[in-house]
Design an enzyme around this catalytic site. Structure first.
Site, short mmCIF file in Angstrom:
data_model
loop_
_atom_site.label_atom_id
_atom_site.label_comp_id
_atom_site.label_asym_id
_atom_site.label_seq_id
_atom_site.Cartn_x
_atom_site.Cartn_y
_atom_site.Cartn_z
N ASP A 1 10.33 11.70 -37.98
CA ASP A 1 10.34 11.08 -36.66
C ASP A 1 9.54 11.96 -35.71
OD1 ASP A 1 11.22 9.50 -34.30
OD2 ASP A 1 12.69 8.70 -35.71
N GLU B 1 9.63 0.16 -32.78
CA GLU B 1 9.31 0.79 -31.49
C GLU B 1 7.90 1.40 -31.49
OE1 GLU B 1 13.72 1.87 -29.85
OE2 GLU B 1 12.84 3.39 -31.15
N HIS C 1 6.95 6.62 -33.96
CA HIS C 1 7.89 7.69 -34.29
C HIS C 1 7.27 8.71 -35.25
CE1 HIS C 1 11.46 6.25 -32.22
NE2 HIS C 1 11.17 5.02 -32.61
#
Ligand SMILES: [Zn+2]
Length: 744
Positions: A195, A320, A256
């Site tokens: 991440d 995202e 990420h």
């Protein structure tokens, strides 16, 4: 010796007797019979067939049952074992198609225990049931109640995600977590390995991923991180396999991925440089979708990942992904034109399809979060639905498999106010509106433990007891679920786990503390409200944990001085739910009149206009109702004490929660006045609290005075300015959060 001893003769099995056995998850069919099987020195584990597959399960059983001294069962093959002795017999020839690959049939009679399955996983789950019903006779001999269990799971995918990027967890802890999943018949460990805040898996071809990407340093200079070597990974995967748990690696892309970009900035649109992030949130820097180098990198990384993880599935994230960088990148724009794509959403879809094609070519399947639906789904992708159930609906309707883990029921990082045990238990993985045919695409579910605010030490409390509810949602037929019955079984189950060192969290937050200041009288009273009837509420004011001997709550309590109120609920004489607490401060300014410039945000009003002088202190939770929020500008607070008072110290309480752009002010000035027209300067403080730290901090900023007589106090707090570079909200307005102006 195998005849039931008189002391262990069970009561006749009443309806609901299965509950008293405490089995979680609840089996498909249980019949409790009179009598019991009592272990002896001569009890043997007999492998009826398939030595190679049954022997490891038998060895596991022998190792894990808590035998009393002197009872050590030997493992034998049927042909060498004399018929008729005290025996636990394992067979893989159940010849019962109902049981599937993971089901089992367990029959306990006074003479012998018989465990049958079609596959070794079924035997393993039968052993778990057997462990859960094991009890000790008064003289300490282990025994099993006589019963018939026929059991099989509702879903084949029963998983938990653990985020080891935001916080690194030791290899031993990972193995322990996998074991705790397996004993509750969970079979998927979804390992979130990469991440923005850390890359945790060794990749031989790209050593910088772990030399740079596995470590982060905040402004306070604290270095944090760690990673798993390929040997570590192999050890974990092999351990998991011995417990019938498949480890699914998650390598996040294209978003990420700042830890990867910090290691290899050429993978980005802008070229960097980047730092491994210390701030939580969604970062705008992502992998460049226009560069073929990105895909070459990912294929090399995935090739090593595939070698390490035998799982048929690889999770590639896909959630995202802000499109800002792609919009401004000439290579990404060139890709959009060359591939005839309609904008950045389709570019994301192109990205995922290209990676899927590679995975498929290696015989693996792709899983992504539900954002991979946007811009068109890759042909064979499995969708993990997290933003509710819509992703699962859309995936299943279009013939794609789906794993359901909605924020509403499956986000175990959430506070109990948002997701308590009862709410988890209501989880129904098949979304309403699917036909039976479409519902077949629902493989099962997962609970997710994200770890922004949960280092390793906090995981048990997030996981337990909620994981037990999740295990039952995924194993037990929906019609057989009953929360009251589940809670009764949990009661029997908890001590067994605590004895193994599991540190349970609470199951709910039934109490809320409501302070209220009467402006006319200046009296501060506090009410404790309960969301559930029938709770016995006890309180203390000295900061100690309330017990059944503490003051029984009968109605609002007046608070006069500085104190910490704690409120605890008891149900049937036992502690129930989280203890709530709130701090109060007694001072000259309490009950005074506040003027604000500008006014507070409607999103964080606290108790309204005068709440900065109500004596109620905030906690580290910015939504606790005590913090008043001011967005994007400097703040001026004026407090009118109502009359002249002798004052020796002034303070104002502030919160910093960097990830959500709440910062302690750069500078705080204090002024005093007797008449509200002329203010004299009483001191200036530059708090200098490091800005990049991810933790939450509360700080009282204070100045000392020489016993002056004053009536008015003014506090000027300077806003920290726009979010700094490196912050996920770079350039956006920041907040000031204050809870009290304190006058001593
Ligand atoms: Zn680009």
């Amino acid at each position: 010796m195998r005849a039931a001893a008189p002391a262990s003769l069970p009561a006749p099995a009443p309806a609901g007797a299965a509950a008293t056995l405490g089995i979680i998850p609840k089996p498909w069919k249980v019949e409790v019979l009179p009598g019991s099987f009592v272990f002896s020195r001569d009890t043997v584990l007999v492998l009826e067939d398939n030595w190679a597959e049954t022997a490891p399960v038998a060895a596991y059983l022998a190792e894990n049952l808590s035998w009393s001294p002197g009872v050590k069962p030997k493992i034998t093959e049927a042909r060498t074992s004399p018929a008729g002795g005290s025996a636990i017999r394992l067979t893989l020839k159940a010849q019962n198609p109902e049981l599937g690959e993971e089901g089992y049939a367990l029959r306990v009679s006074p003479a012998e225990v018989r465990l049958e399955a079609n596959a070794a996983a079924g035997l393993f789950y039968g052993v778990q049931t057997l462990r859960q019903v094991l009890r000790l006779e008064p003289e300490g001999t282990p025994s099993l109640p006589c019963l018939n269990v026929t059991d099989r799971p509702r879903f084949g995918w029963r998983g938990m995600l653990l985020d080891c990027s935001r916080h690194f967890m030791s290899k031993e802890f990972i193995k322990r977590s996998i074991d705790l999943l397996a004993v509750h018949k969970m079979n998927r460990f979804h390992w979130h390995l990469t991440d923005d805040q850390g890359w945790r898996v060794e990749i031989k071809k790209y050593p910088l991923l772990t030399e740079i990407g596995a470590w982060r340093s905040d402004d306070a200079g604290i270095r944090y991180g760690g990673f798993y070597t390929q040997d570590d990974i192999r050890e974990v995967v092999s351990y998991a396999r011995s417990r019938f748990v498949t480890v699914i690696p998650e390598i996040e892309m294209p978003g990420h991925s700042v830890a990867a970009l910090a290691s290899y900035p050429e993978l980005s649109c802008t070229g960097g440089p980047f730092e491994v992030q210390t701030m939580w949130g969604v970062h705008k820097d992502v992998l460049c979708a226009g560069s073929d180098g990105t895909f070459a990198f990912l294929e090399n990384v995935l090739s090593e990942v595939i070698e390490l993880f035998p799982s048929p599935y690889v999770h590639i994230g896909g959630d995202e992904v802000p499109k800002d960088r792609w919009k401004a990148c000439f290579r990404c724009q060139a890709r959009i034109r060359a591939e005839g794509l309609k904008g950045e959403n389709e570019l994301q879809s192109y990205f995922i399809r290209r990676v899927e094609k590679f995975l498929n070519s290696k015989g693996r399947r792709l899983i992504g979060w539900d954002e991979i639906l946007e811009g068109g789904l890759a042909p064979d992708a499995t969708v993990q639905s997290w933003r509710g159930f819509d992703g699962a609906l859309a995936a299943a309707r279009s013939g794609h498999d789906t794993i359901v883990s909605p924020v509403s029921h499956a986000y175990f990082d959430f506070d109990l106010r948002r997701l308590d045990l009862r709410q988890v238990y209501t989880f129904e993985p098949v979304p309403i509106g699917l036909s039976a045919d479409e519902a077949r695409h629902v493989l099962g579910g997962e609970c997710n433990i994200w770890t922004e605010y949960a280092p390793q030490d906090a995981i048990d409390g997030k996981m337990f007891p909620r994981i037990l509810a999740m295990a039952e949602c995924l194993w037990t037929p929906a019609r057989d679920r009953d929360f009251s019955d589940f809670r009764r079984r949990l009661g029997a189950h908890t001590p067994r786990l605590e004895a193994r060192g599991v540190r349970f969290g609470e199951e709910a937050r039934p109490l809320t503390i409501f302070p209220s200041l009467d402006l006319a009288s200046g009296r501060l009273t506090v009410a404790v409200r309960s969301s559930e009837p029938g709770l016995d509420i006890r309180t203390t004011l000295d900061g100690s944990r309330p017990s059944l001997q503490s003051l029984s709550y009968r109605g609002p309590v007046e608070i006069k001085d500085t104190c910490r109120l704690k409120a605890a609920a008891f149900l049937e004489g036992r502690p129930y739910g989280q203890v709530e607490e709130r701090e109060f401060v007694g001072h000259h300014g309490r009950g005074g009149r506040i003027t604000l410039s500008p006014s507070f945000s409607r999103r964080y009003p606290s108790a309204g206009l005068h709440s900065l002088a109500d004596g109620v202190r905030g906690s580290l939770d910015h939504r606790d109702g005590a913090w008043q929020g001011f967005e994007g500008s400097d703040l001026e607070i004026t407090l009118n004490l109502g009359r002249l008072q002798t004052v020796r110290r002034l303070a104002c309480g502030f919160l910093q929660h960097a990830s959500i752009a709440v910062f302690i002010p750069d500078q705080v000035e204090f002024f005093v006045s007797t008449d509200s027209r002329t203010f004299s300067h009483a001191g200036t403080v530059w708090p200098r609290v490091p800005r990049k730290i991810s933790d939450r901090v509360m700080r009282d900023i204070a100045v000392d005075l020489e016993a002056v007589e004053i009536r008015y106090i003014r506090v000027r707090a300077r806003n920290a300015g726009p979010c700094p570079a490196g912050h996920p909200l770079v350039g956006e307005k920041t907040w000031i959060f204050a809870d009290e102006v304190i006058v001593d």
